[in-house]
Design a protein around this motif. Structure first.
Motif, PDB file in Angstrom:
ATOM      1  N   VAL A 104       0.710  -1.458   0.559  1.00  0.00           N
ATOM      2  CA  VAL A 104      -0.239   0.013   0.035  1.00  0.00           C
ATOM      3  C   VAL A 104       1.126   1.077  -0.261  1.00  0.00           C
ATOM      4  O   VAL A 104       0.196   1.834  -1.037  1.00  0.00           O
ATOM      5  CB  VAL A 104      -0.926   0.036   1.327  1.00  0.00           C
ATOM      6  CG1 VAL A 104      -1.781   1.625   1.476  1.00  0.00           C
ATOM      7  CG2 VAL A 104      -1.733  -0.559   0.890  1.00  0.00           C
ATOM      8  N   GLU A 105       1.767   1.014   0.341  1.00  0.00           N
ATOM      9  CA  GLU A 105       3.085   2.177   0.784  1.00  0.00           C
ATOM     10  C   GLU A 105       3.730   2.821  -0.359  1.00  0.00           C
ATOM     11  O   GLU A 105       3.633   3.747  -0.865  1.00  0.00           O
ATOM     12  CB  GLU A 105       3.944   2.454   2.335  1.00  0.00           C
ATOM     13  CG  GLU A 105       4.452   3.147   2.338  1.00  0.00           C
ATOM     14  CD  GLU A 105       5.283   3.195   4.035  1.00  0.00           C
ATOM     15  OE1 GLU A 105       6.635   3.863   2.966  1.00  0.00           O
ATOM     16  OE2 GLU A 105       4.843   2.916   4.433  1.00  0.00           O
ATOM     17  N   GLU A 106       3.882   1.219  -1.118  1.00  0.00           N
ATOM     18  CA  GLU A 106       4.457   1.726  -2.283  1.00  0.00           C
ATOM     19  C   GLU A 106       3.713   2.162  -3.360  1.00  0.00           C
ATOM     20  O   GLU A 106       4.299   2.589  -4.250  1.00  0.00           O
ATOM     21  CB  GLU A 106       5.399   0.425  -2.903  1.00  0.00           C
ATOM     22  CG  GLU A 106       6.316   0.480  -4.030  1.00  0.00           C
ATOM     23  CD  GLU A 106       7.601   1.040  -4.418  1.00  0.00           C
ATOM     24  OE1 GLU A 106       8.335   0.941  -5.876  1.00  0.00           O
ATOM     25  OE2 GLU A 106       7.625   1.715  -3.412  1.00  0.00           O
ATOM     26  N   ILE A 107       2.830   1.401  -3.811  1.00  0.00           N
ATOM     27  CA  ILE A 107       2.400   2.173  -4.480  1.00  0.00           C
ATOM     28  C   ILE A 107       1.874   3.780  -4.758  1.00  0.00           C
ATOM     29  O   ILE A 107       1.116   4.791  -5.436  1.00  0.00           O
ATOM     30  CB  ILE A 107       0.485   1.707  -4.691  1.00  0.00           C
ATOM     31  CG1 ILE A 107       0.740  -0.182  -4.976  1.00  0.00           C
ATOM     32  CG2 ILE A 107      -0.518   2.055  -5.232  1.00  0.00           C
ATOM     33  CD1 ILE A 107       0.112  -0.914  -5.298  1.00  0.00           C
ATOM     34  N   ALA A 108       1.186   4.128  -3.324  1.00  0.00           N
ATOM     35  CA  ALA A 108       0.921   5.061  -2.000  1.00  0.00           C
ATOM     36  C   ALA A 108       2.298   5.998  -3.486  1.00  0.00           C
ATOM     37  O   ALA A 108       2.297   7.801  -3.429  1.00  0.00           O
ATOM     38  CB  ALA A 108       0.877   5.137  -0.946  1.00  0.00           C
ATOM     39  N   ARG A 109       3.111   6.069  -3.115  1.00  0.00           N
ATOM     40  CA  ARG A 109       4.903   6.531  -3.692  1.00  0.00           C
ATOM     41  C   ARG A 109       4.608   6.636  -5.034  1.00  0.00           C
ATOM     42  O   ARG A 109       5.128   7.791  -5.211  1.00  0.00           O
ATOM     43  CB  ARG A 109       6.012   5.996  -3.243  1.00  0.00           C
ATOM     44  CG  ARG A 109       7.134   6.235  -3.806  1.00  0.00           C
ATOM     45  CD  ARG A 109       8.633   5.737  -3.957  1.00  0.00           C
ATOM     46  NE  ARG A 109       8.415   4.194  -4.608  1.00  0.00           N
ATOM     47  CZ  ARG A 109       8.060   4.259  -5.591  1.00  0.00           C
ATOM     48  NH1 ARG A 109       8.640   5.824  -6.113  1.00  0.00           N
ATOM     49  NH2 ARG A 109       7.827   3.941  -6.378  1.00  0.00           N
ATOM     50  N   MET A 110       3.557   5.689  -5.684  1.00  0.00           N
ATOM     51  CA  MET A 110       4.126   6.050  -7.396  1.00  0.00           C
ATOM     52  C   MET A 110       2.702   6.969  -7.826  1.00  0.00           C
ATOM     53  O   MET A 110       2.876   7.577  -8.088  1.00  0.00           O
ATOM     54  CB  MET A 110       3.361   4.543  -7.440  1.00  0.00           C
ATOM     55  CG  MET A 110       4.628   3.475  -7.561  1.00  0.00           C
ATOM     56  SD  MET A 110       4.466   1.399  -7.897  1.00  0.00           S
ATOM     57  CE  MET A 110       4.458   2.126  -9.761  1.00  0.00           C
ATOM     58  N   LEU A 111       2.145   6.924  -7.056  1.00  0.00           N
ATOM     59  CA  LEU A 111       0.686   8.005  -7.032  1.00  0.00           C
ATOM     60  C   LEU A 111       1.261   9.306  -6.927  1.00  0.00           C
ATOM     61  O   LEU A 111       0.049  10.267  -7.106  1.00  0.00           O
ATOM     62  CB  LEU A 111      -0.231   7.825  -6.120  1.00  0.00           C
ATOM     63  CG  LEU A 111      -1.205   6.254  -6.123  1.00  0.00           C
ATOM     64  CD1 LEU A 111      -2.081   5.964  -5.193  1.00  0.00           C
ATOM     65  CD2 LEU A 111      -2.326   6.722  -7.561  1.00  0.00           C
ATOM     66  N   GLY A 112       2.465   9.702  -6.509  1.00  0.00           N
ATOM     67  CA  GLY A 112       3.129  10.793  -5.674  1.00  0.00           C
ATOM     68  C   GLY A 112       3.352  11.279  -5.198  1.00  0.00           C
ATOM     69  O   GLY A 112       3.672  12.367  -4.593  1.00  0.00           O
ATOM     70  N   GLY A 113       3.681  10.280  -3.964  1.00  0.00           N
ATOM     71  CA  GLY A 113       3.631  11.113  -2.706  1.00  0.00           C
ATOM     72  C   GLY A 113       3.349  10.281  -1.335  1.00  0.00           C
ATOM     73  O   GLY A 113       2.294   9.809  -1.615  1.00  0.00           O
TER      74      GLY A 113
END
Length: 553
Positions: free
Chosen positions: A525-534
């Protein structure tokens, strides 16, 4: 499929181990983290050329090791058996080592192999689709390959190629045999003279050795005879010879026996020596009879050696070469002398081979026409799912001179928008569109594709987030029949993965290195959040929603 990849001292990687899932795997990370390095390492493992620069600074060598499950990979299992490289069980272990000087070694199941063997095996294990591979799709030859794979026409194509090769060889043979009457007559005269010269010599294999063996005896016959005479005289014939003296010794011993002295073994030994001396004398006498001074025979050997030397200068370094050359030009002489008949037979062979090729090539063309229409319809359907709602796709066969590939080139045509004419994809498709067309083709070919693992290196390049959901779903669908590894920057694609691998670049002890992590639920979840822009509360919520929605499809 590949179950595990281990990389040591390769570029920015000091040491890492990756375990892959058997469906869709996503590999994500910031630009420059090292995702492409992992792909490059896989390429080396499968036979790509290596350079010393890939070895991590300060290391003596790098090593890349892959463990593959070949239980259902019949093509790989067959090749391993042919090469006597099979292993117990279903695991296949490939290993590649490159030292700091650029020297490379390759191993299959711990047995050393050549790079060509590694590459041949790799063709049955993994298929890589990168931006470079997408550019290959612009080439007509690649498009023809796609169509033939879809049509399952490789056997037809191989048959046509074999027939074309025979036809071409016969045409070249005819062209090579077409010379002027004057040149043909000159060759007939020359070859006839050479054949006669070689045949008249009546050469025999091993003849030179026989001559070399006989020559010294004939050249030195007088000296040999004198030496044998001298030896025979000393041993048997001369007064005071060895035999004469031994007989005197025998008489003395006989007297001693009469006088009552028993010398035990001495008389027997002496008798044996006497018999031996007489036998030696007999052998020497026989040799004397075989030594004959024969000047005429000596001259004949010199003449024969002279003739052989002359023939070797003209026709070959050894007697075997001369004899082979004679047989060769005798055959060529026969062809020249019977030119009219031979050329007639050759033309019949050419006509028959051409007819055979045309029959096979037309069967190949028919398969391409039929399946080209089916492929076009299937691609249009997939393209609609990938955002080309009004796209038209066609497969055009363009006649070209006969070749090993048949009678036509293949051109993929695309009209991406209503009202636009169909045009070659190289003229109208952008990078992102090419990625989607390639994905559509792979989806269609998946059932017939025997390679179990597909790697897509940034197949989503140039594509927005909305289309990412569709591409992710397509890749997940491919994962039902293949192991898929997708290197992606799109969170929408990563959300569909069964196995999510994060690639990161770290600095430790003033050294940069690439590390990987198999993400669990929260980390994902955290990695995909990073990929979404931060990472933020909003992006974390959005990431969780993406994963939830993808899991339902």
């Amino acid at each position: 499929m590949i179950r595990e990849l281990e990389i040591r001292n390769f570029a920015l990687i000091e040491s890492l181990r990756i375990r892959f899932g058997d469906k869709l795997n996503a590999m994500t990370g910031e630009t420059g983290a090292g995702k492409s390095i992992v792909v490059d390492a896989l390429g080396l493992l499968l036979g790509d050329k290596a350079q010393a620069s890939v070895v991590r600074k300060g290391a003596e060598r790098c090593q890349i090791l892959g463990i593959f499950d070949t239980g259902r990979n019949r093509a790989a299992a067959k090749l391993l058996k042919e090469l006597s490289l099979e292993n117990e069980g279903e695991d296949l272990i490939l290993r590649r080592e490159i030292d700091a000087q650029g020297k490379s070694r390759a191993f299959v199941n711990d047995r050393p192999v050549t790079l060509s063997t590694l590459s041949s095996l790799g063709d049955h294990l993994i298929e890589l689709h990168s931006q470079h591979e997408h550019q290959k799709l612009l080439k007509s030859a690649e498009q023809r390959d796609f169509l033939d794979r879809y049509a399952e026409a490789w056997d037809l194509r191989a048959q046509a190629a074999e027939a074309f090769a025979l036809w071409k060889a016969l045409l070249e043979k005819k062209e090579a045999s077409q010379i002027s009457d004057q040149e043909r007559n000159q060759k007939i005269d020359l070859y006839a003279f050479q054949v006669k010269e070689i045949e008249d010599a009546k050469l025999k294999p091993g003849e030179e050795e026989e001559l070399d063996e006989a020559l010294p005896r004939l050249k030195n016959a007088e000296k040999i005879r004198a030496a044998l005479d001298e030896a025979y005289g000393h041993l048997y014939e001369d007064e005071g010879s060895v035999s004469d003296r031994l007989r005197k010794v025998k008489r003395s011993l006989d007297n001693l026996t009469v006088l009552g002295m028993d010398l035990k073994e001495v008389p027997r030994i002496l008798e044996e020596v006497l018999v031996g001396a007489e036998e030696m004398a007999g052998e020497i006498e026989k040799a004397r009879g075989n030594i004959v001074s024969d000047p005429s025979r000596l001259d004949a050997i010199f003449s024969r050696q002279d003739l052989i030397s002359k023939l070797k200068r003209k026709y070959g370094a050894t007697l075997a070469d001369i004899i082979a050359y004679g047989a060769k030009i005798k055959g060529e002489l026969d062809i020249l002398q019977n030119y009219a008949e031979n050329i007639g037979n050759l033309e019949k062979e050419i006509e028959a081979s051409q007819a055979s090729f045309m029959k096979k090539a037309k069967a190949l063309s028919a398969a391409r026409r039929k399946e080209g229409e089916n492929l076009a319809s299937a691609v249009e359907k997939e393209l609609k799912d990938l955002g080309f709602l009004k796209a038209r796709f066609a497969v055009q066969l363009v006649s070209e001179p006969p070749s090993a590939a048949g009678l036509e080139a293949v051109e993929f045509l695309l009209s991406a928008n209503p009202g636009e004419d169909l045009k070659p994809i190289k003229a109208v498709a952008s990078g992102g569109e090419l990625s989607r067309i390639m994905l559509a083709l792979k989806k269609i070919l998946a059932q017939a594709d025997m390679v179990p693992t597909l790697i897509f290196d940034e197949v989503d390049a140039g594509i927005g987030g909305a289309m990412g959901n569709i591409i992710g779903e397509k890749l997940k669908g491919l994962g039902k029949t293949h192991q898929v590894i997708a290197i992606t920057h799109l969170p929408q694609v990563a959300a569909f993965a069964e196995c999510h691998i994060a690639v990161r670049k770290e600095v430790r002890s003033a050294r940069t290195q690439t590390e990987i992590e198999l993400l669990g639920k929260d980390a994902r979840v955290e990695e995909i959040a990073r990929m979404l822009g931060g990472v933020s509360s909003i992006s974390l919520k959005h990431a969780a929603e993406l994963l939830s929605e993808a899991g339902k499809k």
